[in-house]
Design an enzyme around this catalytic site. Sequence first.
Site, PDB file in Angstrom:
ATOM      1  N   GLU A   1       0.834  -1.209   0.000  1.00 29.65           N
ATOM      2  CA  GLU A   1       0.000   0.000   0.000  1.00 29.65           C
ATOM      3  C   GLU A   1       0.868   1.258   0.000  1.00 29.65           C
ATOM      4  O   GLU A   1       0.537   2.263  -0.626  1.00 29.65           O
ATOM      5  CB  GLU A   1      -0.940  -0.012   1.212  1.00 29.65           C
ATOM      6  CG  GLU A   1      -2.042  -1.036   1.064  1.00 29.65           C
ATOM      7  CD  GLU A   1      -2.874  -1.156   2.318  1.00 29.65           C
ATOM      8  OE1 GLU A   1      -2.311  -1.452   3.386  1.00 29.65           O
ATOM      9  OE2 GLU A   1      -4.092  -0.952   2.238  1.00 29.65           O
TER      10      GLU A   1
ATOM     11  N   GLU B   1      -4.068  -9.315   3.515  1.00 26.89           N
ATOM     12  CA  GLU B   1      -4.716  -9.059   4.792  1.00 26.89           C
ATOM     13  C   GLU B   1      -5.887 -10.005   5.078  1.00 26.89           C
ATOM     14  O   GLU B   1      -6.156 -10.336   6.223  1.00 26.89           O
ATOM     15  CB  GLU B   1      -5.216  -7.619   4.862  1.00 26.89           C
ATOM     16  CG  GLU B   1      -4.110  -6.583   4.995  1.00 26.89           C
ATOM     17  CD  GLU B   1      -3.547  -6.128   3.665  1.00 26.89           C
ATOM     18  OE1 GLU B   1      -3.659  -6.850   2.665  1.00 26.89           O
ATOM     19  OE2 GLU B   1      -2.957  -5.026   3.645  1.00 26.89           O
TER      20      GLU B   1
HETATM   21  N1  T1G Z   1       4.048  -8.326  11.628  1.00 26.15           N
HETATM   22  C1  T1G Z   1       4.730  -8.818  12.689  1.00 26.15           C
HETATM   23  N2  T1G Z   1       5.507  -9.932  12.641  1.00 26.15           N
HETATM   24  C2  T1G Z   1       5.577 -10.562  11.443  1.00 26.15           C
HETATM   25  C3  T1G Z   1       4.875 -10.115  10.301  1.00 26.15           C
HETATM   26  C4  T1G Z   1       4.084  -8.942  10.427  1.00 26.15           C
HETATM   27  N3  T1G Z   1       3.423  -8.430   9.400  1.00 26.15           N
HETATM   28  N4  T1G Z   1       5.141 -10.988   9.284  1.00 26.15           N
HETATM   29  C5  T1G Z   1       5.977 -11.903   9.783  1.00 26.15           C
HETATM   30  N5  T1G Z   1       6.239 -11.670  11.074  1.00 26.15           N
HETATM   31  C6  T1G Z   1       7.127 -12.443  11.956  1.00 26.15           C
HETATM   32  C7  T1G Z   1       6.677 -13.889  12.100  1.00 26.15           C
HETATM   33  O1  T1G Z   1       5.715 -13.999  13.146  1.00 26.15           O
HETATM   34  C8  T1G Z   1       7.985 -14.561  12.445  1.00 26.15           C
HETATM   35  O2  T1G Z   1       8.249 -14.251  13.804  1.00 26.15           O
HETATM   36  C9  T1G Z   1       9.014 -13.787  11.608  1.00 26.15           C
HETATM   37  O3  T1G Z   1       8.398 -12.516  11.319  1.00 26.15           O
HETATM   38  C10 T1G Z   1       9.345 -14.495  10.316  1.00 26.15           C
HETATM   39  O4  T1G Z   1       8.097 -14.750   9.659  1.00 26.15           O
HETATM   40  C11 T1G Z   1      -2.481  -1.732   6.945  1.00 26.15           C
HETATM   41  C12 T1G Z   1      -3.311  -3.984   8.158  1.00 26.15           C
HETATM   42  C13 T1G Z   1       6.616 -11.886   5.059  1.00 26.15           C
HETATM   43  C14 T1G Z   1       6.099 -13.866   3.610  1.00 26.15           C
HETATM   44  O5  T1G Z   1       0.050 -10.523   6.285  1.00 26.15           O
HETATM   45  O6  T1G Z   1       3.398 -13.581   5.031  1.00 26.15           O
HETATM   46  O7  T1G Z   1      -0.386  -4.713   6.499  1.00 26.15           O
HETATM   47  O8  T1G Z   1       8.443 -16.630  14.654  1.00 26.15           O
HETATM   48  O9  T1G Z   1       8.345 -17.231   9.558  1.00 26.15           O
HETATM   49  O10 T1G Z   1       8.559 -17.671   6.056  1.00 26.15           O
HETATM   50  O11 T1G Z   1      -3.484  -2.853   5.188  1.00 26.15           O
HETATM   51  O12 T1G Z   1       6.009 -13.629   7.318  1.00 26.15           O
HETATM   52  O13 T1G Z   1      10.490 -15.313  14.027  1.00 26.15           O
HETATM   53  O14 T1G Z   1       9.155 -14.683  16.080  1.00 26.15           O
HETATM   54  O15 T1G Z   1       6.584 -16.050   8.168  1.00 26.15           O
HETATM   55  O16 T1G Z   1      10.253 -15.782   5.519  1.00 26.15           O
HETATM   56  C15 T1G Z   1      -0.077  -7.806   6.085  1.00 26.15           C
HETATM   57  C16 T1G Z   1       2.575 -11.672   6.908  1.00 26.15           C
HETATM   58  C17 T1G Z   1      -0.096  -7.356   7.523  1.00 26.15           C
HETATM   59  C18 T1G Z   1       2.368 -10.668   5.772  1.00 26.15           C
HETATM   60  C19 T1G Z   1       7.899 -13.975   5.344  1.00 26.15           C
HETATM   61  N6  T1G Z   1       1.112  -8.602   5.844  1.00 26.15           N
HETATM   62  N7  T1G Z   1       3.872 -12.296   6.869  1.00 26.15           N
HETATM   63  O17 T1G Z   1       7.771 -15.378   5.464  1.00 26.15           O
HETATM   64  O18 T1G Z   1       9.039 -15.770   7.633  1.00 26.15           O
HETATM   65  S1  T1G Z   1      -1.562  -6.459   7.919  1.00 26.15           S
HETATM   66  C20 T1G Z   1       1.062  -9.940   5.994  1.00 26.15           C
HETATM   67  C21 T1G Z   1       4.155 -13.242   5.921  1.00 26.15           C
HETATM   68  C22 T1G Z   1      -1.424  -5.042   7.012  1.00 26.15           C
HETATM   69  C23 T1G Z   1      -2.428  -2.955   6.126  1.00 26.15           C
HETATM   70  C24 T1G Z   1      -2.660  -4.216   6.880  1.00 26.15           C
HETATM   71  C25 T1G Z   1       5.508 -13.887   6.034  1.00 26.15           C
HETATM   72  C26 T1G Z   1       6.527 -13.380   5.002  1.00 26.15           C
HETATM   73  P1  T1G Z   1       9.154 -15.274  14.703  1.00 26.15           P
HETATM   74  P2  T1G Z   1       7.952 -16.061   8.754  1.00 26.15           P
HETATM   75  P3  T1G Z   1       8.974 -16.228   6.109  1.00 26.15           P
END
Ligand code: T1G
Length: 690
Positions: free
Chosen positions: A102, A122
Amino acid sequence: MTARYTQDKDIAILTVYNPPVNALSAAMRRDLFNGIARAIADPDIIGIVIIGDPVFIAGADIREFGKPATFPGLRDLYPPMEGSPKPIFAAISGAALGGGYELCLACHYRVALASGRVGLPEVNIGLLPGGGGTTRLPRLIGAQPALDLMLSGKHISATQALALGMVDKVFSEDLLGAATMFARERANAGGTHPVLRDRIDKIAGTDPDLFSNLRKQNAAKWRGLTAPGKILDCVEATSTMPFDQAYAFEAEAFDDCLASPARKALIHVFFAERQAAKIEGVGPDIKPRKISKAGVIGAGTMGGGIAMALANAGLTVIQTDVSDEALERGRNIIEANYATSVSRGSMTKQAMEVALGLISSDTDYAALADCDIVIEAAFEDMDVKQTIFRKLDDVLKPGAVFATNTSTLDIDKIATAITRPQDFVGTHFFSPANVMRLQENVRGAATSLETLATVTALAKKIGKMPVLAGNCDGFIGNRILAAYGREADFLLEEGATPWQIDDALMAFGFPMGIYRMRDMSGLDVGWRIRKYREQFRDKSTRYSPIADKICELGRFGQKTKAGYYRYDGRTPIPDPEIETLINQTAADLGIERVAVADDEIVTRILTAMVNEGAKIVDEGFAQRASDVDIVFIYGYGFPRYQGGPMFWAEQRGLKTVCADVERYFAAYGKLWEPAPLLVRLASSGATSWS
Ligand code: T1G
């Protein structure tokens, strides 16, 4: 500094850095806000590039939801960006997801490395793109493609993004150099720069029926969910309202999602999935062994599914069984399964040929000598398994992993057949093993941490969800399933019908109730196990004979066109004959059947699951309560948007759940012995399991 400010001559570069995934934390938003203001104010700067080190931004920081908002919010970054006379570029490496993408939409231009990925996922965590995604993306690529992306929650490649228009250019290397050059070129060309909030060409003429059609088509799929319908509403608003009105609409819809029970559950599952793969004592110092070649013992349904799961991930597979005929039958099962996948379009013909090419077979165990792991999926009999492992012990190379797919036998007893118990582990797959994602890794008394790390890494490699289980009867999932089935059977005696119980559980969100599930997998398997276990059963506890009586009639489920239901093809039809059998059984037991309410059915069954789950955690057979949730979501169809049985208990209140268990204990006795962990937490006023 979560967004470093540097310059390449007349181009300002903002490099975001907030490992591990560059989540858009409050600090990063602040650094970006200040950096953008500084670059716009600096007369020597003609353009701005926002880039990630080493990856772009994975989205808002999910851990911040539910906490008080801090300035600047994501949306506060946009006015200076879209009002900037200087071109702003997003340079995407790794993943630009959610709020990360975004932010890219508020830039004038977007470029990506060929290995980069973008998405607005999301919806996977019960939310919608609340940082302008539902208003800007349709303006960039059109309503339909925008909805496809936001409703699927998928990540797409830079190449796919380029084709859609989500990025302007893709570079194979030196992203920063290319982006800086592109920014300088655009800045020197002068003129204005594209601002998405002003574009309407892609949304003009959107078919108004698009939205009502999608609502109708997805009503069942979106049951219990808030976000998908809200995403649809927002894109409809974008297609029919001025930008600011749609933008405000999106903010309200986002707040509705944030407040939804589904969002809380789905975020719980997001973190629980990642926790599940973590094993106490397995740190970075414990290296998983490399697995590139696997043996599978048994060419039956499970063996075939396991072989496919391994080959689909690119591993070389050797299947063995007792005869060439058995191996040929197994090969035919695999080829038929792949042909179905290709005909359904879920796999290309080429991918099928690659996978089939990786699977060979041999009746001689010597062919397994250089396998890195051998997974036994033979007949569920202790002598058979011990014989197999004794032979493997003589054949397999040092360091090879010995794995059994047993679901009902004591893995320590199986392990007595080999001289290397540290290399022995349970890898419990769920049928069909090439589809179901749960993999319970069962630790034996001697299983080494390295072996556990190895099968955990293998699970991830083959696309499974690993959960560590201890070697108790039924491990985690089947032990809880036994409690679930036991209470369902007692409810039949007390007044419910199989169809009422199934319908109540499906209304809760299960794709299928226990009786349809039993009929589908076949009643004879459970019957054989119950007859074997009768010798050990505690006769002082209540036992329902209904399942045995149904089997004694030769009704084994779908495969005999009758079980708990009658079947017209695969369609289950409630059968009065079964109701008569239940009535008679209850009468014989002196039980007066009375009507049971649907919500009591759900409460009683879920509470039985929770009580058993709490015992499993307390006894050390599961590492954490959230692992129980993952097992039931991935292995038994527990609805993801309900978060799992243990999460359900937290939402209901541990005190309330404990009181329910005590009520059932008073009414039904021993089988309802309250789990000590639940009692401890409830009496201490705890609101969560950890
Ligand atoms: N926020 C906080 N922690 C996160 C995170 C996030 N968005 N994404 C990953 N982590 C942590 C995860 O818990 C893990 O922690 C570590 O990072 C490695 O993650 C306003 C409201 C990016 C493809 O939904 O899809 O934006 O276990 O094991 O396999 O509109 O993480 O090490 O303590 O998954 O390399 C939208 C979610 C948010 C993406 C990487 N974004 N993340 O995969 O590592 S809402 C998402 C993923 C938002 C806006 C809205 C994947 C990854 P720990 P991992 P990975």
